[in-house]
Scaffold this active site. Structure first.
Site, PDB file in Angstrom:
ATOM      1  CB  CYS A  60      25.825  44.189 -18.792  1.00 35.54           C
ATOM      2  SG  CYS A  60      25.293  43.118 -17.269  1.00 35.54           S
ATOM      3  CB  CYS A  66      23.952  45.551 -13.102  1.00 37.81           C
ATOM      4  SG  CYS A  66      24.312  44.238 -13.832  1.00 37.81           S
ATOM      5  CE  LYS A 107       5.387   5.242   6.715  1.00 37.79           C
ATOM      6  NZ  LYS A 107       5.155   6.552   7.220  1.00 37.79           N
ATOM      7  CB  CYS A 148      21.209  45.057 -15.879  1.00 43.43           C
ATOM      8  SG  CYS A 148      22.616  45.842 -16.460  1.00 43.43           S
ATOM      9  CE  LYS A 178      10.341   7.817   6.598  1.00 40.89           C
ATOM     10  NZ  LYS A 178       9.108   8.770   7.098  1.00 40.89           N
ATOM     11  CB  CYS A 213      27.790  46.209 -16.090  1.00 43.95           C
ATOM     12  SG  CYS A 213      26.109  46.514 -15.940  1.00 43.95           S
ATOM     13  CD  GLU A 253      -2.418  -1.029   2.738  1.00 41.49           C
ATOM     14  OE1 GLU A 253      -2.106  -0.575   3.720  1.00 41.49           O
ATOM     15  OE2 GLU A 253      -3.501  -1.679   2.816  1.00 41.49           O
ATOM     16  CG  ASP A 287       4.178  13.033   4.470  1.00 41.86           C
ATOM     17  OD1 ASP A 287       4.051  12.791   5.640  1.00 41.86           O
ATOM     18  OD2 ASP A 287       5.108  13.538   3.900  1.00 41.86           O
ATOM     19  CE1 TYR A 316      -3.628   4.580   6.572  1.00 40.72           C
ATOM     20  CE2 TYR A 316      -3.323   2.683   8.083  1.00 40.72           C
ATOM     21  CZ  TYR A 316      -3.362   4.136   7.800  1.00 40.72           C
ATOM     22  OH  TYR A 316      -2.590   4.900   8.837  1.00 40.72           O
TER      23      TYR A 316
END
Length: 670
Positions: free
Chosen positions: A430, A408, A122, A424, A314, A411, A120, A124, A226
Site C-alpha cells: 500500500c 483501502c 469580554k 488497511c 474584538k 490500494c 476588562e 462570551d 462588572y
DNA sequence: GCACCTCGAGTTCA
DNA sequence: CTCGAGGTGC
C-alpha cells in the site's frame, strides 16, 4: 452552639463564596470547602425542619415555568461600539481625548482629569441583569433589547456565584454581569456521557433560557460581574470604587481587571490578554476598554446606540460555522485510515480553513455527523492550531450520509475495524503506508536525514522504486541527479545526509523502524537495557514484559515485528550498508542536588532562549523527569508563550508554574 | 476492575 | 495539542 445559630453562620459563610475571587491565589472559600459547608447546612435543615430565607439550599426551585415574564431594566443595558483592530481603537481614543480637551477649554474652572483607562475581559456568555431590593435578590433578567429583557430569576438563582443576599441595603440596585459555563465544566459534562454540549456559550445561554430551573442547576453555570447599572443611595466616583462595591457585596469579579494611565499600556494589555486567552477556563471574545472616571463618562455621554466612554476590542474568532462539503479518507504509515473533512473555506483566527480532522469513525458517531454532509457545522481552531469540527449547528438537520469505506482508498485492500479506527492491513503493498514508513524513518527524532520530506519519499517511491528504508542506503548519485527537481547540489546533500544518518544511535534506529505501539520513550528503554540490536531482536516477550512500561501488547508487537523475515532482511541490509545503530553511551551522571532533582516537570508553550528539547535535556541532566501531561503527580510546569490547556490545568491543580524564561535559565544554571 | 497516568500516532496552514 | 489505548497501582 444551637442549630439555629449554626445554620445562620453557615448561610453567612456560603454567601461569601465569591470572596475567593478577590485574588488569584488565595481562596477564602474554595469549592471543596463550599461543598462541605453546604452538606452541613443540608443536614441541619433536615434535622431542624427549618430553612432560613437566604439559604443557598433554596437555589433550585421545583416547578417547571410556563414562560418568561418581561422585565424592564431600571437603566438601559447599552451595547458597546466595536473596534476590530488597533487603528479603530486608536480612533476611539482620539475622540475621547478631543472631547475631553473641548470640555476643558469651555470649563476651565472644573477641568476633567487626563483620561485613565480600565481594561476588562469580554466574556462570551449571556448578559445577566440582577435586581436587589434592600439586600435581597428580587429579579434577574436577560439583556433582551437592552430596555426590556426576560425574567429568569429561578434559573439565575441556581448559579452559585450569584449572591441571594448582599450586605448593601440602601435601596434598589441593578448589577450586570455575564453568565458563563466554565470550559472544565463543559468538558466534565461531555465526559459524563450526557448529551454532549458543543459550545460553552450556547450551553450557558441554553441553560439560562430553559424553562426547567433544574436543568439550569445541572449545568453548573458561573458568572462574572462588572457593572452597577442602577443604584439608589450610592454614587461611585470611578470604576474602581464600583468594583470594590461589587466585591464587598460578594459578587464574583474577574481577576483580570487592570487600570492604566497611558493608552500605550492599554494596547500592551490587550496583547497580553490575547496571549492569555487560551489558558483561561472560560470563553472570551475580546476585551473592553472603559474610561475609569465617572464624571468623564457623563461628559462623554452616549451616541444613539453606544456609550462614548467604552469600546469593545474584538479578537479574531476562534470559532465559527461553515458547511461540511465532503469527507476524504487518508492512509497513515501504520495503515490507520483517518477521515478528513473538506469544508467550505472560511476565515478563522486569521487563516482560511478548508480541512478539518475528524480523527476516526468513533468521532463521527460521537459528534453526530454521520448524516451531516451539506449541513452547517461549528468549527474551532484552538491554540493548538488544528481545526476541528465540534458538531452540527442544528442537531436535527440531516444531510447526506458519510459512507465509511470498506476497502483501502489507496490500494483497495479490505479494511478492518479495530476499536474506534479503521485499518488497511496491506502493509507492504500500500503506497501511502510505505511512503509514510520511509518518511517516519528519516524524520528528526528517528534517523534525522536532513532535507528529506514526504514529497521526497513519494518521488523516490515512484521513480526509483524505493520500497523500504533500507533502499535509501543503496541510492546513488547517477540515479538521483536524473530526477525531476533534483540537481547536483540537492543529490549530493541528500546522499551526505543519508551518510550522516548511519551514525545515529540504537534508540533512534529502533524508533525509526516504526515498531507498532512503540515510540520514542519505549525504544529508549529498549536501547538502554539491551544495548545491542542483536539482543533486542532475540528477546522474548516474557523478558520484555519485565521492563518498565512494557506490557503484553507492546511486548508482542516487538517480538512479532522482529520475527518478520521481511523486516529481518531489511535490517541486515542496512547493517551491511554501514548503518551502525550503536549502543548508547554509558548513562550520564545526573545531579541529585539541584532545584529540579526528583521533580516531575512538564514543558508547555513556546520558549525563546532555548528550544523545548534543549530545556528537557538540561532538566533531565539535573535529575528531573520530563513528561508530557499535567497530572496530580506533576511537581512543576514550565510555561512559555502561548501556553494553553496545560497551564490552565496546572493552575487548577495548584501546581507550581514557572512562566519567566529568565528565571528558568537561572535555575538551570544552578 | 477501575482510575489515573503516560505513551503513541495523527493532525492544519503558511 | 488531542485522542485512544496501554500500563500500572490501588
Amino acid at each position: 452552639m444551637d442549630p439555629m445559630q449554626s445554620m445562620e453562620q453557615l448561610v453567612e459563610e456560603l454567601n461569601k463564596y465569591n470572596y475567593h475571587y478577590y485574588t488569584l491565589d488565595k481562596p477564602l472559600v474554595s469549592d471543596k470547602e463550599y461543598d462541605v459547608l453546604y452538606d452541613k447546612l443540608v443536614a441541619l435543615e433536615a434535622e431542624t425542619g427549618i430553612t432560613l430565607p437566604d439559604s443557598p439550599t433554596q437555589r433550585v426551585g421545583g416547578e417547571l415555568l410556563k414562560g418568561f415574564k418581561p422585565h424592564r431594566h431600571l437603566t438601559p443595558l447599552w451595547s458597546l461600539d466595536k473596534a476590530q483592530n488597533e487603528e479603530q481603537l486608536q480612533n476611539w481614543n482620539n475622540r475621547v481625548l478631543r472631547l475631553v480637551a473641548d470640555y476643558n477649554t469651555k470649563n476651565p474652572e472644573s477641568p476633567l482629569p487626563a483620561p485613565s483607562y480600565v481594561v476588562e475581559l469580554k466574556f462570551d456568555g449571556l448578559t445577566l441583569n440582577l435586581t436587589y431590593t434592600d439586600g435581597k435578590l428580587v429579579q434577574a433578567s436577560t439583556r433582551g433589547n437592552g430596555v426590556v429583557g426576560e425574567g429568569i430569576l429561578a434559573q439565575v438563582k441556581t448559579i452559585k456565584s450569584v449572591p441571594l443576599k448582599i450586605p448593601y441595603t440602601g435601596g434598589t440596585i441593578e448589577v450586570q454581569g455575564e453568565g458563563i459555563m466554565n470550559l472544565s465544566v463543559l468538558a466534565a459534562h461531555n465526559e459524563s456521557g450526557a448529551d454532549p454540549l458543543k459550545n460553552a456559550r450556547n450551553a450557558a445561554a441554553g441553560a439560562l433560557r430553559n424553562l426547567n430551573p433544574k436543568v439550569t442547576a445541572e449545568r453548573k453555570l458561573s458568572a462574572f460581574f462588572y457593572n452597577v447599572g442602577y443604584a439608589e443611595g450610592i454614587r461611585f466616583d470611578n470604576h474602581k470604587e464600583m468594583m470594590d462595591f461589587l466585591k464587598n457585596n460578594f459578587f464574583k469579579v474577574n481577576p483580570f481587571v487592570s487600570y492604566f494611565d497611558s493608552f500605550d499600556l492599554v494596547m500592551e494589555e490587550l496583547q497580553r490578554i490575547q496571549e492569555r486567552r487560551s489558558s483561561l477556563d472560560y470563553l472570551i471574545d475580546g476585551a473592553v476598554v472603559k474610561i475609569t472616571d465617572m464624571r468623564t463618562r457623563e461628559v462623554l455621554g452616549y451616541t444613539d446606540k453606544f456609550p462614548r466612554w467604552a469600546v469593545a476590542f474584538k479578537f479574531e474568532a476562534e470559532e465559527t460555522t461553515t458547511i461540511l462539503e465532503s469527507v476524504v479518507w487518508n492512509v497513515g504509515r501504520t495503515g490507520k485510515i483517518t477521515p478528513l473533512a473538506k469544508v467550505e473555506p472560511v476565515e478563522l483566527a486569521g487563516v482560511t480553513v478548508q480541512n478539518c480532522t475528524l480523527n476516526n469513525v468513533g468521532d463521527i458517531e460521537r459528534k453526530n455527523l454521520k448524516f451531516a454532509i451539506g449541513t452547517r457545522v461549528f468549527i474551532r481552531r484552538s491554540n493548538d492550531v488544528i481545526p476541528e469540527i465540534l458538531g452540527k449547528v442544528t442537531e436535527e438537520s440531516d444531510g447526506q450520509e458519510i459512507v465509511y469505506p470498506e476497502h483501502c482508498p489507496a490500494c483497495g485492500f479490505p479494511l478492518e475495524q479495530r476499536g474506534a479506527h479503521l485499518f488497511c492491513n496491506n502493509r507492504f503493498g500500500c503506497k501511502p503506508q510505505t511512503v509514510g514508513r520511509i518518511t517516519h524513518f528519516a524524520s528528526r527524532d528517528a534517523m534525522d536525514i536532513e532535507t528529506f520530506s514526504e514529497k521526497t519519499a513519494e518521488q523516490l517511491y515512484d521513480e526509483l522504486d524505493v520500497r523500504e528504508p533500507a533502499d535509501l542506503y543503496s541510492l546513488n548519485f547517477e540515479d538521483l541527479v536524473k530526477l525531476e527537481r533534483f540537481g547536483t547540489k540537492k543529490a549530493t546533500n541528500l546522499l551526505e545526509a543519508i551518510e550522516v544518518s548511519k551514525g545515529r544511535d540504537l534508540a533512534a534506529f529502533l524508533f525509526a523502524l516504526g515498531i507498532p505501539n512503540t515510540g520514542k520513550s519505549t525504544t529508549k528503554v529498549l536501547a538502554d537495557h539491551y544495548r545491542s540490536l542483536e539482543a533486542i531482536m532475540s528477546a522474548t516477550a516474557e523478558e520484555l514484559t519485565a521492563l518498565p512500561d512494557i506490557g503484553g501488547i507492546v511486548a508482542d508487537s516487538i517480538v512479532s515485528f522482529f520475527a518478520d523475515p521481511f523486516m529481518q532482511a531489511g535490517i541486515h541490509k542496512m547493517l551491511s550498508l554501514g548503518v551502525e545503530a550503536r549502543a548508547p553511551e554509558k548513562p550520564q551522571v545526573v545531579a541529585t542536588d539541584s532545584f529540579f532533582s526528583g521533580k516531575t516537570v512538564v514543558l508547555t508553550g513556546t520558549l525563546h532562549k532555548l528550544t523545548r528539547d534543549e530545556a528537557a535535556e538540561k532538566l533531565e541532566a539535573l535529575g528531573a523527569k520530563v513528561t508530557g501531561s499535567v497530572s496530580k503527580k506533576t511537581d512543576l510546569v514550565i510555561a512559555g508563550e502561548k501556553a494553553g490547556s496545560k497551564l490552565a490545568k496546572a493552575r487548577e491543580l495548584g501546581i507550581q508554574v514557572i512562566e519567566d524564561e529568565d528565571e528558568l535559565i537561572r535555575l538551570l544554571e544552578g
